[in-house]
Write an enzyme that holds these catalytic residues in place. Structure first.
Site, PDB file in Angstrom:
ATOM      1  N   TRP A  96       0.845  -1.214   0.000  1.00  0.00           N
ATOM      2  CA  TRP A  96       0.000   0.000   0.000  1.00  0.00           C
ATOM      3  C   TRP A  96       0.870   1.250   0.000  1.00  0.00           C
ATOM      4  O   TRP A  96       0.588   2.217  -0.706  1.00  0.00           O
ATOM      5  CB  TRP A  96      -0.968   0.005   1.175  1.00  0.00           C
ATOM      6  CG  TRP A  96      -1.933  -1.130   1.135  1.00  0.00           C
ATOM      7  CD1 TRP A  96      -2.082  -2.119   2.058  1.00  0.00           C
ATOM      8  CD2 TRP A  96      -2.911  -1.410   0.105  1.00  0.00           C
ATOM      9  NE1 TRP A  96      -3.064  -2.994   1.676  1.00  0.00           N
ATOM     10  CE2 TRP A  96      -3.591  -2.584   0.492  1.00  0.00           C
ATOM     11  CE3 TRP A  96      -3.265  -0.778  -1.094  1.00  0.00           C
ATOM     12  CZ2 TRP A  96      -4.604  -3.153  -0.283  1.00  0.00           C
ATOM     13  CZ3 TRP A  96      -4.279  -1.344  -1.869  1.00  0.00           C
ATOM     14  CH2 TRP A  96      -4.927  -2.517  -1.459  1.00  0.00           C
ATOM     15  N   ASP A 118      -1.570   6.912   6.121  1.00  0.00           N
ATOM     16  CA  ASP A 118      -2.609   5.971   5.704  1.00  0.00           C
ATOM     17  C   ASP A 118      -2.907   5.129   6.938  1.00  0.00           C
ATOM     18  O   ASP A 118      -2.077   4.341   7.373  1.00  0.00           O
ATOM     19  CB  ASP A 118      -2.087   5.115   4.544  1.00  0.00           C
ATOM     20  CG  ASP A 118      -3.074   4.015   4.130  1.00  0.00           C
ATOM     21  OD1 ASP A 118      -4.103   3.844   4.809  1.00  0.00           O
ATOM     22  OD2 ASP A 118      -2.791   3.334   3.113  1.00  0.00           O
ATOM     23  N   LYS A 165     -12.085  -1.520   7.010  1.00  0.00           N
ATOM     24  CA  LYS A 165     -11.308  -2.398   7.886  1.00  0.00           C
ATOM     25  C   LYS A 165     -11.740  -2.266   9.345  1.00  0.00           C
ATOM     26  O   LYS A 165     -11.707  -3.224  10.080  1.00  0.00           O
ATOM     27  CB  LYS A 165      -9.817  -2.079   7.776  1.00  0.00           C
ATOM     28  CG  LYS A 165      -9.322  -1.936   6.341  1.00  0.00           C
ATOM     29  CD  LYS A 165      -8.645  -3.175   5.801  1.00  0.00           C
ATOM     30  CE  LYS A 165      -8.530  -3.187   4.291  1.00  0.00           C
ATOM     31  NZ  LYS A 165      -7.641  -2.184   3.735  1.00  0.00           N
TER      32      LYS A 165
HETATM   33  C1  PLP Z   1      -7.044  -1.869   2.312  1.00  0.00           C
HETATM   34  C2  PLP Z   1      -5.980  -0.845   2.342  1.00  0.00           C
HETATM   35  C3  PLP Z   1      -5.865   0.137   1.338  1.00  0.00           C
HETATM   36  C4  PLP Z   1      -6.755   0.173   0.112  1.00  0.00           C
HETATM   37  O1  PLP Z   1      -8.002   0.625   0.442  1.00  0.00           O
HETATM   38  P1  PLP Z   1      -9.123   0.866  -0.685  1.00  0.00           P
HETATM   39  O2  PLP Z   1     -10.168   1.560   0.097  1.00  0.00           O
HETATM   40  O3  PLP Z   1      -9.520  -0.480  -1.187  1.00  0.00           O
HETATM   41  O4  PLP Z   1      -8.534   1.707  -1.749  1.00  0.00           O
HETATM   42  C5  PLP Z   1      -4.883   1.095   1.478  1.00  0.00           C
HETATM   43  N1  PLP Z   1      -4.051   1.098   2.524  1.00  0.00           N
HETATM   44  C6  PLP Z   1      -4.117   0.168   3.500  1.00  0.00           C
HETATM   45  C7  PLP Z   1      -3.168   0.226   4.654  1.00  0.00           C
HETATM   46  C8  PLP Z   1      -5.087  -0.839   3.435  1.00  0.00           C
HETATM   47  O5  PLP Z   1      -5.166  -1.760   4.407  1.00  0.00           O
END
Ligand code: PLP
Length: 362
Positions: free
Chosen positions: A99, A173, A197
């Protein structure tokens, strides 16, 4: 049979949030209409957005001077929105996994995006600390929890980053550990994440942004990609993801009622300790992440080399006992159990019992 949901994302939500969301699908707050068919402009929905924003600020202790917005597009859209809004010439990224790498790739389209450190050579099993943050960068980007590899920036590593960043704006993030522990928000310029999540069903993205960092780049920003558009529009510039946003609000209510992020952190520590202890004392399994960087949210483990041929057999055994989604990400292999806020200690105990039962029968 009772099922325990260990999926990495979309993932487990509190039972009451699922039930209340289902009720709103049938009849939204006694209006005789489904939430699926009401106008987002109607008097019904504005209070939902207002409450979600207010609860996020309250529960996560977001100080004045920050805005909270909810958008579509997922965390992945933020990979380009962040540089669009914040990067004039240069940015810096800590590469702790897929990511982080995807975020870095987008920034490269806007100028000089520096990778300050990477643990790619070790398949991202640890969080590097041997680096400096270039002080002429417009921001420094980190990924607080690496969902795929089961590594997380511990409080100690976060403190180290707060020191290392110096005067540079910190961007995080926080997709997979948001609201799982208290965070010193004032250290950050911007925090974002997909809500699927730890907060809501898929479809909504949260952004926490310090207002004063916006409006500093010279490029033209398309209206929809400009954070200021959505701050000014109160997350209602265009049609928001109504249903997931409603669930996010319900999850925040649930979290507040259950002691907020402070109590969530205690539960998350206890849950992770229970499973890691089981894996560490196992004769057939071994954890993949370096101990100091182990995630409380995603516990990754593999079979020891001499037991590799049990891969499918254990997965089948666990699945038959109601353990859902314990397969590791394809880039790591093995197993991953995600223990987000809504996972109960009973659920973790059930997985531990399942692992022990499997070992006994060998
Ligand atoms: C799941 C995830 C993403 C991607 O998220 P989307 O909403 O599917 O774009 C980005 N960063 C992390 C740390 C993730 O766990």
């Amino acid at each position: 049979m009772k099922k325990y949901n260990f999926n990495a994302g979309p993932s487990i939500l509190p039972q009451e949030v699922i039930r209340q969301t289902a009720e709103a699908v049938m009849d939204f707050q006694g209006e005789g209409l489904s939430i699926l068919e009401i106008s987002h402009r109607a008097k019904y929905f504005q209070p939902v957005v207002d409450e979600a924003v207010a609860l996020m600020k309250e529960v996560f202790h977001i100080p004045d001077g920050y805005s909270v917005i909810f958008l579509g597009g997922g965390a992945s859209l933020q990979f380009c929105m962040v540089p669009y809004n914040l990067m004039e010439k240069k940015s810096a990224y800590l590469n702790t996994g897929v990511w982080a790498k995807k975020a870095l790739k987008e920034a490269k389209g806007f100028g000089e995006a520096v990778e300050v450190a990477s643990s790619a050579d070790a398949n991202f099993t640890f969080i590097p600390t041997d680096y400096e943050v270039p002080q002429d960068a417009d921001y420094f980007h980190i990924t607080t929890n690496n969902t795929i590899y089961g590594t997380e920036l511990s409080d100690a590593k976060l403190q180290d980053i707060y020191k290392k960043k110096g005067g540079v704006t910190l961007v995080a993030d926080m997709s997979s550990d948001v609201l799982s522990r208290p965070i010193d928000i004032k250290q950050y310029g911007l925090i974002y994440g997909g809500a699927q999540k730890n907060l809501a069903p898929a479809g909504v993205t949260f952004i926490i942004v310090k207002d004063e960092i916006l409006g500093k780049v010279s490029r033209h920003i398309p209206t929809m990609l400009d954070y200021r558009t959505h701050i000014d529009g109160g997350s209602m510039f265009n049609t928001p993801p109504v249903l997931p946003l409603y669930s996010a609000m319900l999850t925040l209510r649930w979290l507040k009622k259950n002691g907020g992020v402070e109590a969530a952190e205690k539960r998350n520590i206890a849950k992770a300790a229970l499973l890691y202890e089981c894996i560490d004392s196992s004769k057939i399994f071994i954890g993949t992440a370096k101990e100091a960087d182990r995630s409380r949210m995603n516990v990754c483990f593999v079979l020891k080399p001499e037991y590799q041929d049990l891969q499918d057999d254990f997965f089948k055994f666990a699945t038959e006992r109601g353990m859902v989604g314990v397969k590791g990400h394809r880039s790591v292999g093995g197993f991953r159990a995600s223990l987000y806020n809504a996972m109960t200690i009973e659920g973790v105990q059930a997985l531990v019992d399942c692992i022990k039962e499997y070992e006994r029968k060998l």
